[in-house]
Design a protein around this motif. Structure first.
Motif, PDB file in Angstrom:
ATOM      1  N   LEU C  29      87.996 162.004  49.126  1.00  0.00           N
ATOM      2  CA  LEU C  29      89.346 162.146  49.686  1.00  0.00           C
ATOM      3  C   LEU C  29      89.265 162.504  51.163  1.00  0.00           C
ATOM      4  CD1 LEU C  29      92.321 162.222  48.466  1.00  0.00           C
ATOM      5  CD2 LEU C  29      92.117 164.686  48.734  1.00  0.00           C
ATOM      6  N   ASN C  40      94.713 159.336  50.009  1.00  0.00           N
ATOM      7  CA  ASN C  40      94.485 158.445  48.877  1.00  0.00           C
ATOM      8  C   ASN C  40      94.865 159.156  47.585  1.00  0.00           C
ATOM      9  OD1 ASN C  40      93.660 156.607  47.038  1.00  0.00           O
ATOM     10  ND2 ASN C  40      91.479 156.997  47.312  1.00  0.00           N
ATOM     11  N   HIS C  43      92.786 159.043  44.337  1.00  0.00           N
ATOM     12  CA  HIS C  43      91.391 159.490  44.276  1.00  0.00           C
ATOM     13  C   HIS C  43      91.051 160.183  42.948  1.00  0.00           C
ATOM     14  CE1 HIS C  43      87.485 160.360  45.866  1.00  0.00           C
ATOM     15  NE2 HIS C  43      87.631 161.628  45.530  1.00  0.00           N
ATOM     16  N   ALA C 204      83.201 158.918  44.062  1.00  0.00           N
ATOM     17  CA  ALA C 204      84.039 159.102  42.872  1.00  0.00           C
ATOM     18  C   ALA C 204      83.244 158.795  41.605  1.00  0.00           C
ATOM     19  CB  ALA C 204      85.285 158.231  42.961  1.00  0.00           C
TER      20      ALA C 204
END
Lengths: 236, 451, 291
Positions: C29, C40, C43, C204
């Motif tokens: 992020l 975002n 995320h 992520a």
């Protein structure tokens, strides 16, 4: 357009809303030439520089670089073609060191041919001792030099210098003149926007004087300084 | 002038059409539409599977009777069910219910056995629009005393279980409230004599958990347990919580041997994992709501089997039957409903909510049939007169509270390492009623997690 | 006094280790915001997508979640690159708001995709070692939290080293600090954006594995982590990787110590970091490490 012209400005105008910043401007810059752009504040010098560098696209007219129409191309493409510029107020990448600032310019801008070695650039601009310092810790004078170094690192054909002498003391001027001379010797073409007369008079081959967006005079420093329109524009 | 004429003409036309529409012969309905808003997705998706039971009841009705016979019109029309997914979001329940009534023109509303904020808004919509509705599950009190302000909503009926609300004769016996089934289990394992009687409690800060935390610790104290940290709201947590180390440490320090609470399954999974990691194993672990559905229990893992021995109330049993065996619509039995569920797509493990969903739909269909009309008031009157053996017990509503208690039992999750597809099975280990037989003896203390 | 310290040690350790998880989640992020000033909002959902990817690979092939990252990280990297190139970069031509709306769209799509493929029910990455603990002197350390910390540190150092030492990394740093000048230096901003989003997605994927080993997850469980990431970034200061790392530690510590000093209250645990965020915002709006 002459064969040797590196830059050709052809009837370029730029409006911001109703305000005309540059009006019907036409001139050429020859290879290896050092051209000075002069004019009172708000005359349109920086706008013109921004048009050449691709920050703005002109409202009308065309810009050619080395025979190629570059009107409206984005800044990163112009950089790759060989146009570099410095900013009047230095804009370094603050978290990177001086050396890394230059690396970015070399890696992304200097893809054309092998340019100057970084150490040589640092020597030239007298920044060798500070090259590993983060840019945010550099003094304003050093940042101005870093601007110049970064522009050189992208190995440009044409380099646009925006008031590099502004804020310098008289004692520093010879150094700046020396740097411009070195750049000139490398065969690079230079467009210089400058308020400091000494620099203007000593460094450039030719001067174009702009007032209210229009070209009012053109010639060698000696010729221009005697021009009545120029005297009128500067002294009322 | 032309414009004026055109507008006048249009207005006259509209007026004429509406008068014709009002005075013309009413048209016989072509179908019966039931509507429900369910948590098909989101954290309460386990409750959303009741929709299968609802649809099954509708299908059974159409298959058995060829549709709904409406004596008012002397027609038999098909029954349809519309399910909207509220994504486990209480804020969507009201608008979706309104949408069902206004846009889909449903004749009756079905509300799931779920946390009360997933069915309370439907009750308000039913009252405002005079559409009959039914809630098939429990507990009763949050609905009755909570959002409704103790005025019984005229168009909503509640068939399910209570926390402790007396059901009225002949059901004023153990087996119809959460309190008596849970404490029946505590009695069965001798919680007061076989443990040190120190209990830790946990609850999520949503409406269901908050209601539980406000009422159960006191009941536990009355029963004779010592509850740790209630004054400091120990164990009461927001739904965003993921780390439970502080409360587990506190329970461990307080030498807790009975763990009891109410929260969504996901949260309990992280909580019990933390218990394991801190080497804290209570002798009894009861998790209302969290341990209702097999997929939740499975998600807590098998290395080690953290769900092994966790207990909670049981809404429905495939073994439920009365003397003639048929308690559903047509030839439907509780056992055949469970068998059809097990054979449905993906061969899911038993979700007891399908019984609740079937039961309430069965009651509503019966009322529409008795009313012989799709008039809201007529169906509502028929609901009031309901006297029906359903797949989940006998339903007849109290005229004042609109409540009809159905049997409730208590179950624990058993673990079988050999069964890879469905390692966990919930067996009924405490039941006060002969209709719902006990299936196994209680697990006590919790099996060793560290073999 | 000694008892006090012995009591204090577990929440201290837990807070720091847990902070590692927050760091990994917040890094992506932070990177995207730093480079393109875009929040975002998808995320958290992308992290959960990472958890599901590892879960699916574990279910189909029986491969350990960490091993699955060998495929997961490149896959997420490429996916992120193209999402940015073909969706978000195009919305930037309209406005930053349009890009934000696009992120909301991605969030909804990812959530529903996870629901459709993997059902709405809870999952955990049920590895054999998930709940292992080991003793260090009088203290018990939980393996999953230790992995969170190691993961947080490793990913932070990797991203930081990447930004400082590589060709592309310097371009990302340069563009995040002064985009017009970076473009003047020959850097194509859209390209930098695509790589930044790709790296955020790769982070992520790692965050998804760590979160799935530590806590259970469902398609909608990404949002709380988005909120936590905001807190971490505000505490640590935007754009600084080391700041994000410290921010994560501070966030975790505030949670566990808040709970400890309130006698185990999980309400205090969830509120305490945000109170600190308010304090930091009023005293030092640029964050502890921001400049």
């Amino acid at each position: 357009m002459s064969e040797t012209a590196v830059l050709s400005i052809d009837r370029v105008s730029k409006h911001f809303g109703g305000i005309v910043a540059v009006k019907d401007m036409t001139f050429e810059v020859q290879a290896g030439e050092v051209l000075g752009l002069m004019g009172p504040n708000g005359a349109g010098k920086t706008t013109l520089l921004n048009i050449i560098a691709g920050t703005y696209s002109p409202s009308s007219g065309r810009v050619h670089f080395c025979g190629r129409d570059i009107t409206g191309l984005p800044a990163h493409k112009l950089c790759h073609l060989g146009i570099a510029r410095t900013y009047q107020i230095p804009q370094p990448f603050t978290s990177l060191s001086a050396r890394q600032n230059i690396l970015v310019a070399t890696e992304y801008g200097g893809k054309k041919a092998a340019g100057m070695e970084h150490d040589k650039i640092f020597d030239l601009v007298n920044l060798s001792e500070q090259k590993d310092m983060p840019a945010r810790d550099l003094a304003t004078v050093s940042l101005k030099r870093l601007e110049l170094a970064r522009a050189l690192a992208s190995n440009p054909t044409l380099i646009l210098l925006d008031e590099i002498a502004a804020g310098s003391t008289d004692a520093e001027l010879p150094r700046i003149l020396g740097i411009i001379e070195e750049i000139h010797k490398m065969g690079k073409t230079v467009v210089l926007v400058e308020h400091v007369m000494k620099v203007m008079v000593e460094a450039v081959d030719r001067i174009i004087v702009i007032d209210k967006g229009e070209k009012i005079a053109e010639g060698t420093p000696g010729e221009v300084m005697k021009d009545e329109k120029v005297i009128a524009a500067y002294f009322g | 002038m032309k414009k004026f004429l055109a507008i006048t003409l249009a207005m006259v036309l509209v007026l004429a059409m509406s008068i014709v529409g009002c005075t013309g012969e009413p048209v016989a309905p072509t179908k019966v539409v039931l509507g429900a808003t369910l948590p098909v997705t989101g954290i309460f998706a386990g409750f959303g599977e009741q929709g299968w039971g609802m649809q099954k009841a509708v299908d059974d009705w159409n298959d058995t009777y060829g549709g709904m016979y409406l004596s008012e019109w002397d027609v038999t029309v098909p029954v349809e069910l519309i399910i909207k997914d509220n994504q486990s979001d209480p804020n969507q329940v009201g608008p979706q219910s309104t949408d069902l009534v206004v846009t889909n023109k449903v004749d009756a509303l079905l509300s799931p056995n779920a946390p009360c904020d997933l069915h309370d808004p439907t009750t308000a919509v039913a009252t405002d629009n005079e559409v009959p509705s039914i809630i098939g599950g429990g507990p009763f009190e949050p609905w009755y005393f909570g959002s409704q302000g103790e005025v019984t909503p005229p168009y909503t009926w509640f068939a399910g279980f209570a926390i402790s609300f007396p059901s009225g004769a002949p059901r004023n016996v153990p087996g119809y409230t959460m309190v008596d089934t849970w404490f029946m289990f505590m009695d069965a394992v001798g919680a007061l004599s076989n443990t040190n009687g120190i209990a830790g409690v946990f609850a999520s800060s949503d409406s269901d958990g908050t209601g539980w935390y406000q009422s159960f610790p006191a009941l536990m104290e009355d029963y004779g347990l010592t509850v740790v940290g209630v004054n400091e709201t120990l164990g009461f947590f927001p739904l965003t919580t993921t780390d439970y180390s502080s409360i587990v440490t506190a329970w461990k320090d307080a030498n807790v041997e009975v763990l009891w609470g109410n929260c969504p399954g996901a949260h309990f999974g992280d909580l019990i994992a933390e218990c394991y990691a801190q080497d804290f194993e209570p002798k009894i672990c009861l998790a209302a709501r969290a341990a209702l559905f097999p997929l939740d229990v499975e998600s807590w893992g098998t290395t080690p089997p953290l769900g092994y021995g966790v207990g909670c109330e049981v809404w429905w049993s495939p073994a439920y039957q009365v003397s003639d065996g048929f308690v559903g619509i047509g030839n439907r039995t509780a056992a055949s409903l469970a068998a059809d569920w097990a054979a449905s797509a993906g061969n899911p493990p038993l979700n007891r909510g399908i019984g609740s969903g079937y039961m309430e739909t069965q009651v509503m269909l019966n009322a529409i049939h008795e009313a012989g009309s799709l008039d809201g008031a007529a169906i509502n009157a028929a609901l009031a007169d309901t006297d029906l053996d359903t797949i989940s017990g006998w339903v007849n509503f109290d005229p004042v509270t609109h409540f009809s208690a159905v049997p409730l039992a208590f179950g624990q999750w058993f673990y079988d390492s050999e069964n890879e597809d469905e390692p966990f099975t919930q067996y009924i280990v405490a039941s006060a009623l002969s209709e719902i037989p006990e299936e196994d003896s209680p697990i006590f203390p919790l099996p060793d997690w560290w073999p | 006094m000694e008892d006090f310290l012995v009591g204090l040690a577990p929440p201290l350790i837990k807070g720091i280790l847990l902070g590692g998880l927050y760091v990994v989640i917040a890094l992506g992020l932070s990177l995207v915001f730093g480079v393109m000033k875009l929040i975002n909002v998808a995320h958290g959902d992308l992290v959960i997508l990472g958890s599901y990817f590892a879960w699916a690979v574990m279910g189909w092939l029986g491969i350990d979640p960490f091993l699955s990252l060998v495929a997961g990280v490149p896959l997420f990297f490429v996916l992120g690159f193209f999402v940015q190139k073909f969706i978000i970069n195009r919305t930037f031509r309209i406005s930053l708001d349009a890009a934000l709306i696009a992120c909301f769209g991605i969030s909804i799509i990812v959530q529903n995709l996870c629901q459709a493929i993997w059902t709405p029910f809870n999952r955990s990455l049920l590895t054999d070692y998930r709940l292992l603990t080991f003793a260090v002197g009088p203290l018990t350390i939980q393996l999953r939290y230790l992995l969170d910390f190691i993961g947080g540190l490793a990913v932070m150092l990797a991203v930081r080293g990447f930004l400082r030492r590589t060709y592309l990394g310097r371009a990302i740093s340069a563009a995040s600090q002064n985009e017009p000048v970076a473009e003047r230096m020959g850097i194509n901003p859209n390209r930098v954006y695509s790589f930044a989003f790709a790296i955020a997605m790769a982070c992520a994927a790692v965050a998804g594995v760590l979160q799935g080993l530590t806590f259970s997850f469902s398609p909608t469980s990404g949002s709380p982590f988005l909120i936590i990431s905001f807190g971490v970034i505000i505490l640590g200061g935007l754009g600084s990787m080391a700041g994000t790392f410290i921010g994560g530690m501070v966030f975790g510590l505030t949670q566990t110590l808040g709970a400890y000093f309130s006698g185990g209250s999980l309400l205090v645990q969830s509120i305490a970091p945000y109170l600190l965020v308010f304090v930091i915002l009023s005293v030092r709006p640029q964050g502890i490490f921001g400049r």
